[in-house]
Enzyme design. Structure first.
Site, PDB file in Angstrom:
ATOM      1  N   GLY A  21       0.830  -1.207   0.000  1.00  0.00           N
ATOM      2  CA  GLY A  21       0.000   0.000   0.000  1.00  0.00           C
ATOM      3  C   GLY A  21       0.863   1.255   0.000  1.00  0.00           C
ATOM      4  CE1 TYR A 155     -10.563  -0.987  13.365  1.00  0.00           C
ATOM      5  CE2 TYR A 155     -11.021   1.373  13.559  1.00  0.00           C
ATOM      6  CZ  TYR A 155     -10.760   0.250  12.783  1.00  0.00           C
ATOM      7  OH  TYR A 155     -10.730   0.361  11.410  1.00  0.00           O
ATOM      8  N   PRO A 198      -6.410   8.950  14.235  1.00  0.00           N
ATOM      9  CG  PRO A 198      -8.421  10.059  14.569  1.00  0.00           C
ATOM     10  CD  PRO A 198      -7.281   9.469  15.312  1.00  0.00           C
TER      11      PRO A 198
HETATM   12  C1  HXC Z   1     -21.270  -2.255   1.846  1.00  0.00           C
HETATM   13  C2  HXC Z   1     -19.663  -2.784   0.242  1.00  0.00           C
HETATM   14  C3  HXC Z   1     -19.197  -1.437   0.244  1.00  0.00           C
HETATM   15  C4  HXC Z   1     -19.869  -0.507   1.110  1.00  0.00           C
HETATM   16  C5  HXC Z   1     -17.988  -2.582  -1.153  1.00  0.00           C
HETATM   17  N1  HXC Z   1     -18.906  -3.438  -0.648  1.00  0.00           N
HETATM   18  N2  HXC Z   1     -18.154  -1.369  -0.624  1.00  0.00           N
HETATM   19  N3  HXC Z   1     -20.685  -3.191   1.039  1.00  0.00           N
HETATM   20  N4  HXC Z   1     -20.897  -0.962   1.886  1.00  0.00           N
HETATM   21  N5  HXC Z   1     -19.480   0.762   1.190  1.00  0.00           N
HETATM   22  C6  HXC Z   1     -19.062  -4.851  -0.983  1.00  0.00           C
HETATM   23  C7  HXC Z   1     -19.325  -5.101  -2.461  1.00  0.00           C
HETATM   24  O1  HXC Z   1     -20.689  -4.945  -2.770  1.00  0.00           O
HETATM   25  C8  HXC Z   1     -18.863  -6.535  -2.609  1.00  0.00           C
HETATM   26  O2  HXC Z   1     -19.839  -7.410  -2.065  1.00  0.00           O
HETATM   27  C9  HXC Z   1     -17.656  -6.620  -1.683  1.00  0.00           C
HETATM   28  O3  HXC Z   1     -17.836  -5.550  -0.737  1.00  0.00           O
HETATM   29  C10 HXC Z   1     -16.344  -6.402  -2.407  1.00  0.00           C
HETATM   30  O4  HXC Z   1     -16.402  -5.146  -3.086  1.00  0.00           O
HETATM   31  P1  HXC Z   1     -15.525  -4.798  -4.346  1.00  0.00           P
HETATM   32  O5  HXC Z   1     -15.824  -3.398  -4.729  1.00  0.00           O
HETATM   33  O6  HXC Z   1     -15.668  -5.876  -5.373  1.00  0.00           O
HETATM   34  O7  HXC Z   1     -14.055  -4.964  -3.722  1.00  0.00           O
HETATM   35  P2  HXC Z   1     -12.668  -4.393  -4.201  1.00  0.00           P
HETATM   36  O8  HXC Z   1     -12.750  -3.816  -5.583  1.00  0.00           O
HETATM   37  O9  HXC Z   1     -11.677  -5.465  -3.922  1.00  0.00           O
HETATM   38  O10 HXC Z   1     -12.414  -3.131  -3.200  1.00  0.00           O
HETATM   39  C11 HXC Z   1     -12.102  -3.317  -1.867  1.00  0.00           C
HETATM   40  C12 HXC Z   1     -12.762  -2.264  -0.965  1.00  0.00           C
HETATM   41  C13 HXC Z   1     -12.389  -0.821  -1.455  1.00  0.00           C
HETATM   42  C14 HXC Z   1     -12.255  -2.505   0.458  1.00  0.00           C
HETATM   43  C15 HXC Z   1     -14.262  -2.425  -1.014  1.00  0.00           C
HETATM   44  O11 HXC Z   1     -12.965   0.156  -0.587  1.00  0.00           O
HETATM   45  C16 HXC Z   1     -10.915  -0.599  -1.539  1.00  0.00           C
HETATM   46  O12 HXC Z   1     -10.304  -0.843  -2.578  1.00  0.00           O
HETATM   47  N6  HXC Z   1     -10.268  -0.141  -0.446  1.00  0.00           N
HETATM   48  C17 HXC Z   1      -8.795   0.040  -0.380  1.00  0.00           C
HETATM   49  C18 HXC Z   1      -8.363   1.288   0.338  1.00  0.00           C
HETATM   50  C19 HXC Z   1      -9.005   1.527   1.682  1.00  0.00           C
HETATM   51  O13 HXC Z   1     -10.033   0.963   2.027  1.00  0.00           O
HETATM   52  N7  HXC Z   1      -8.398   2.450   2.435  1.00  0.00           N
HETATM   53  C20 HXC Z   1      -8.874   2.850   3.739  1.00  0.00           C
HETATM   54  C21 HXC Z   1      -8.073   2.249   4.841  1.00  0.00           C
HETATM   55  S1  HXC Z   1      -8.469   3.179   6.219  1.00  0.00           S
HETATM   56  P3  HXC Z   1     -20.255  -8.827  -2.771  1.00  0.00           P
HETATM   57  O14 HXC Z   1     -21.396  -9.284  -1.957  1.00  0.00           O
HETATM   58  O15 HXC Z   1     -20.583  -8.482  -4.206  1.00  0.00           O
HETATM   59  O16 HXC Z   1     -19.037  -9.688  -2.655  1.00  0.00           O
HETATM   60  C22 HXC Z   1      -8.285   2.353   7.627  1.00  0.00           C
HETATM   61  C23 HXC Z   1      -8.251   3.317   8.820  1.00  0.00           C
HETATM   62  C24 HXC Z   1      -8.737   2.783  10.094  1.00  0.00           C
HETATM   63  O17 HXC Z   1      -8.162   1.180   7.663  1.00  0.00           O
HETATM   64  C25 HXC Z   1      -8.730   3.727  11.278  1.00  0.00           C
HETATM   65  C26 HXC Z   1      -9.078   5.153  11.093  1.00  0.00           C
HETATM   66  C27 HXC Z   1      -9.031   6.010  12.323  1.00  0.00           C
HETATM   67  P1  NAP Z   2      -4.998   4.314   1.819  1.00  0.00           P
HETATM   68  O1  NAP Z   2      -4.242   5.435   1.198  1.00  0.00           O
HETATM   69  O2  NAP Z   2      -6.315   3.937   1.237  1.00  0.00           O
HETATM   70  O3  NAP Z   2      -4.031   3.071   1.858  1.00  0.00           O
HETATM   71  C1  NAP Z   2      -4.408   1.746   1.661  1.00  0.00           C
HETATM   72  C2  NAP Z   2      -3.481   1.159   0.640  1.00  0.00           C
HETATM   73  O4  NAP Z   2      -3.695  -0.248   0.572  1.00  0.00           O
HETATM   74  C3  NAP Z   2      -3.664   1.724  -0.753  1.00  0.00           C
HETATM   75  O5  NAP Z   2      -2.425   2.181  -1.236  1.00  0.00           O
HETATM   76  C4  NAP Z   2      -4.161   0.547  -1.577  1.00  0.00           C
HETATM   77  O6  NAP Z   2      -3.629   0.617  -2.902  1.00  0.00           O
HETATM   78  C5  NAP Z   2      -3.604  -0.627  -0.790  1.00  0.00           C
HETATM   79  N1  NAP Z   2      -4.385  -1.850  -0.988  1.00  0.00           N
HETATM   80  C6  NAP Z   2      -5.714  -2.023  -0.786  1.00  0.00           C
HETATM   81  N2  NAP Z   2      -6.077  -3.269  -1.106  1.00  0.00           N
HETATM   82  C7  NAP Z   2      -4.941  -3.913  -1.491  1.00  0.00           C
HETATM   83  C8  NAP Z   2      -4.665  -5.221  -1.936  1.00  0.00           C
HETATM   84  N3  NAP Z   2      -5.631  -6.158  -2.036  1.00  0.00           N
HETATM   85  N4  NAP Z   2      -3.386  -5.553  -2.268  1.00  0.00           N
HETATM   86  C9  NAP Z   2      -2.406  -4.623  -2.152  1.00  0.00           C
HETATM   87  N5  NAP Z   2      -2.598  -3.364  -1.749  1.00  0.00           N
HETATM   88  C10 NAP Z   2      -3.864  -3.019  -1.418  1.00  0.00           C
HETATM   89  O7  NAP Z   2      -5.275   4.591   3.380  1.00  0.00           O
HETATM   90  P2  NAP Z   2      -4.297   5.006   4.587  1.00  0.00           P
HETATM   91  O8  NAP Z   2      -5.086   5.874   5.468  1.00  0.00           O
HETATM   92  O9  NAP Z   2      -3.002   5.461   4.070  1.00  0.00           O
HETATM   93  O10 NAP Z   2      -4.102   3.608   5.348  1.00  0.00           O
HETATM   94  C11 NAP Z   2      -2.836   2.997   5.475  1.00  0.00           C
HETATM   95  C12 NAP Z   2      -2.809   2.096   6.687  1.00  0.00           C
HETATM   96  O11 NAP Z   2      -2.971   2.844   7.885  1.00  0.00           O
HETATM   97  C13 NAP Z   2      -3.890   1.028   6.713  1.00  0.00           C
HETATM   98  O12 NAP Z   2      -3.367  -0.163   7.280  1.00  0.00           O
HETATM   99  C14 NAP Z   2      -4.923   1.611   7.673  1.00  0.00           C
HETATM  100  O13 NAP Z   2      -5.725   0.640   8.271  1.00  0.00           O
HETATM  101  C15 NAP Z   2      -3.985   2.262   8.674  1.00  0.00           C
HETATM  102  N6  NAP Z   2      -4.591   3.296   9.495  1.00  0.00           N
HETATM  103  C16 NAP Z   2      -4.909   4.499   8.943  1.00  0.00           C
HETATM  104  C17 NAP Z   2      -5.431   5.486   9.761  1.00  0.00           C
HETATM  105  C18 NAP Z   2      -5.758   6.844   9.234  1.00  0.00           C
HETATM  106  O14 NAP Z   2      -6.260   7.659   9.987  1.00  0.00           O
HETATM  107  N7  NAP Z   2      -5.481   7.138   7.979  1.00  0.00           N
HETATM  108  C19 NAP Z   2      -5.635   5.220  11.122  1.00  0.00           C
HETATM  109  C20 NAP Z   2      -5.307   3.981  11.631  1.00  0.00           C
HETATM  110  C21 NAP Z   2      -4.763   3.025  10.823  1.00  0.00           C
HETATM  111  P3  NAP Z   2      -4.398   0.036  -4.214  1.00  0.00           P
HETATM  112  O15 NAP Z   2      -5.780   0.553  -4.158  1.00  0.00           O
HETATM  113  O16 NAP Z   2      -3.555   0.554  -5.345  1.00  0.00           O
HETATM  114  O17 NAP Z   2      -4.310  -1.457  -4.106  1.00  0.00           O
END
Ligand code: HXC
Ligand code: NAP
Length: 291
Positions: A21, A155, A198
């Site tokens: 990532g 969490y 955050p």
């Molecule tokens: C309900 C959802 C949904 C939503 C997707 N789905 N989004 N369901 N609400 N908002 C469902 C779809 O319908 C599908 O269900 C399944 O999830 C898979 O979705 P896809 O879109 O096919 O998956 P994919 O393309 O692999 O994308 C993965 C993803 C997407 C997680 C859904 O958001 C993503 O690419 N995220 C990567 C980056 C990310 O999330 N970054 C944030 C990290 S922040 P079915 O039933 O069809 O299988 C973090 C911080 C924590 O962790 C702490 C903060 C303080």
């Molecule tokens: P982000 O920019 O969305 O980073 C998530 C990264 O994961 C993206 O670069 C995404 O790239 C990659 N990724 C997602 N699915 C993947 C897969 N299947 N294979 C390989 N790579 C994948 O969000 P972020 O805020 O920087 O989060 C980074 C980390 O910090 C995460 O572990 C998150 O849980 C943690 N975190 C963040 C916060 C916050 O406040 N931001 C707080 C606590 C913890 P692609 O889409 O190109 O795959």
């Protein structure tokens, strides 16, 4: 001060570090600092175009060597191929930063089985895939030292409503961190985790605070130090844990959240709302009971 780089120049010299990532958000911020400290860094995720753009930017910014490798961490064979690409390029690897994640807010009863799985697969299975592939390599090669750093969240131990798949997966990653810190120490492999509060990024904010939720649920208001995190202060901590300066730190999870989770936990923390002048009255009432 906390927005400044902390470690001395060359602190990661000769190290090859893989950041999952690493093309965006916090992974990118940590990669920049690793490069500035002399590491060679492979950034990996699903989107090669994004990675190549970031790699170019990071190289221009730091002069460091950056490799962009496409890899979906959910697929073990892709992780093995990614590792091979890094070994072909640099002949070794010293650090793995499991940072890739997926997450979105949702009431759990609205989730399909697939929606729950997708988060578990990226966060828990992805971390397992990378850790297993890299660990097997280090053990086979009898490499003297290696480091795994896992990004979790607070969490992971408190749990959290509305992000249940993420909480479940991060708790598993934390258990893996602590378990392998003990089991693989004999192979010279250290494991630590960081639990950030955050730290605004586009990836997280788009999925956790869509629309006007950003204004409605301003994180700053629930953080005792009164602000959100700065990327550099997270990068400082990550670089320390990746470096040999932290050689005796193993199996630790370091929270960097301005006191946020403890504020939610302490029984009487809500008394913060009581204005100064009311304390005279409250004290008098309490003392009065003694008579
Ligand atoms: C309900 C959802 C949904 C939503 C997707 N789905 N989004 N369901 N609400 N908002 C469902 C779809 O319908 C599908 O269900 C399944 O999830 C898979 O979705 P896809 O879109 O096919 O998956 P994919 O393309 O692999 O994308 C993965 C993803 C997407 C997680 C859904 O958001 C993503 O690419 N995220 C990567 C980056 C990310 O999330 N970054 C944030 C990290 S922040 P079915 O039933 O069809 O299988 C973090 C911080 C924590 O962790 C702490 C903060 C303080
Ligand atoms: P982000 O920019 O969305 O980073 C998530 C990264 O994961 C993206 O670069 C995404 O790239 C990659 N990724 C997602 N699915 C993947 C897969 N299947 N294979 C390989 N790579 C994948 O969000 P972020 O805020 O920087 O989060 C980074 C980390 O910090 C995460 O572990 C998150 O849980 C943690 N975190 C963040 C916060 C916050 O406040 N931001 C707080 C606590 C913890 P692609 O889409 O190109 O795959």
């Amino acid at each position: 001060m906390y927005t400044q780089p902390m470690l001395k120049e060359g602190s990661l010299k000769n190290k090859v570090i893989v950041v999952t990532g690493g093309g965006s958000g916090l992974g990118k911020a940590m990669s920049i600092y690793f490069l500035q400290l002399g590491a060679r860094v492979a950034i990996t995720s699903r989107n090669l175009e994004k990675l190549e753009k970031t790699a170019q930017e990071l190289h221009q910014k730091t002069g460091g060597e950056v490799l962009a490798v496409a890899c979906d961490v959910r697929q073990y064979h892709q992780v093995e191929e990614m590792l091979q690409a890094v070994l072909e390029k640099w002949g070794r690897v010293d650090g793995l930063l499991n940072n890739a994640a997926g997450n979105f807010i949702s009431p759990t009863e609205r989730l399909s089985a697939g929606a729950f799985d997708v988060i578990i697969d990226i966060v828990l299975k992805g971390t397992k895939n990378c850790t297993l592939a890299f660990g097997k390599h280090w053990i086979k090669e009898k490499q003297e030292q290696a480091t795994v750093l896992n990004i979790v969240t607070t969490y992971a131990w408190t749990g959290s409503a509305y992000v249940v798949p993420s909480a479940t997966a991060k708790a598993g990653v934390l258990a893996m961190t602590r378990s392998l810190a003990v089991e693989w120490a004999k192979y010279g492999i250290r494991f630590n985790a960081i639990a950030p509060g955050p730290f605004p990024t586009k990836g997280a904010w788009d999925r956790l605070l869509p629309g006007d939720l950003k204004e409605k649920f301003d994180f700053k208001k629930k953080i005792p130090v009164g602000r959100v995190g700065e990327h550099q202060e997270l990068a400082n901590l990550a670089a320390y844990l990746m470096s040999d300066f932290s050689a005796f730190v193993n199996g630790e999870v370091i929270t960097i959240d301005g006191g946020e989770w403890l504020k939610g936990a302490g029984e009487f923390n809500m008394l913060e709302a009581i204005p100064e002048h009311m304390w005279d009255m409250l004290e008098a009432m309490i003392r009065g009971k003694k008579k």
